[in-house]
Design an enzyme around this catalytic site. Sequence first.
Site, PDB file in Angstrom:
ATOM      1  N   GLY A  96      39.356  21.417 -42.439  1.00 29.71           N
ATOM      2  CA  GLY A  96      38.104  20.834 -41.865  1.00 29.71           C
ATOM      3  C   GLY A  96      37.049  20.224 -43.156  1.00 29.71           C
ATOM      4  N   GLN A 156      29.378  17.428 -47.354  1.00 27.12           N
ATOM      5  CA  GLN A 156      30.451  17.581 -48.482  1.00 27.12           C
ATOM      6  C   GLN A 156      30.645  16.422 -49.311  1.00 27.12           C
ATOM      7  OE1 GLN A 156      33.116  20.236 -46.129  1.00 27.12           O
ATOM      8  NE2 GLN A 156      33.219  21.587 -47.961  1.00 27.12           N
ATOM      9  N   HIS A 204      32.201  27.222 -39.207  1.00 22.38           N
ATOM     10  CA  HIS A 204      32.041  26.988 -40.757  1.00 22.38           C
ATOM     11  C   HIS A 204      31.486  25.597 -40.981  1.00 22.38           C
ATOM     12  CE1 HIS A 204      34.045  27.098 -44.983  1.00 22.38           C
ATOM     13  NE2 HIS A 204      33.508  26.013 -44.741  1.00 22.38           N
ATOM     14  N   HIS A 226      27.789  24.078 -42.280  1.00 13.77           N
ATOM     15  CA  HIS A 226      27.634  22.940 -43.244  1.00 13.77           C
ATOM     16  C   HIS A 226      26.521  21.976 -42.933  1.00 13.77           C
ATOM     17  CE1 HIS A 226      30.419  23.498 -46.686  1.00 13.77           C
ATOM     18  NE2 HIS A 226      31.415  23.439 -45.930  1.00 13.77           N
TER      19      HIS A 226
END
Length: 175
Positions: free
Chosen positions: A46, A51, A136, A140
């Site tokens: 993922g 990010q 998850h 983020h």
Amino acid sequence: MAILPIIWAPDPVLKTKCKPVEAVDDEVRRLVDDMLATMYAAPGVGLAAPQIGVEKRVIVVDVAGKDEKPQPIALINPEITWASDDTQVYEEGCLSLPEMYADVERPARVKVRYLDRDGARQEIEGDGLMAVCLQHEIDHIDGVLFVDRISALKRNMIMKKMVKAKKLRSREQAA
Ligand code: GNR
Ligand code: NI
């Protein structure tokens, strides 16, 4: 498609609540394609836009096994519409916290509503690794890392290691 550098914690961009996408246009599709290329290159199951430094509510996942054919999914403006009461514990990692792992407890199954690459409304239900990954990645885009869901003791240990790892990397890059 570009493979982009992945931002390591601690970094303010990983603490940001990302902005919804207003229109699924070519720019968003390019972002999705770059995120998929970056995720596969890492490799990871993922990736979330922050990010790679983009503060938008865009995530990609592919939890297909090594010997299965790839199943890329791009989720734009994802929202959890339902989470099971039963939970599962999974040992999580994160491309923004390389080589750091910890057990995290989360709902075992979730439903997520989102816009796909064509801007069409979709809903997905996942369990196992898919449920972990969806939660998850949605964390983020809300500025939450898996270490925010473990004990302060373990979190502080991991963040200390990350500060050292980042210093080491920047020294290596300078040399
Ligand atoms: O590649 C990844 N593996 C992983 C393993 C267990 C739980 C979560 C993940 S997500 C991670 C990629 C990543 O950091 N996505 O944000
Ligand atoms: Ni992650």
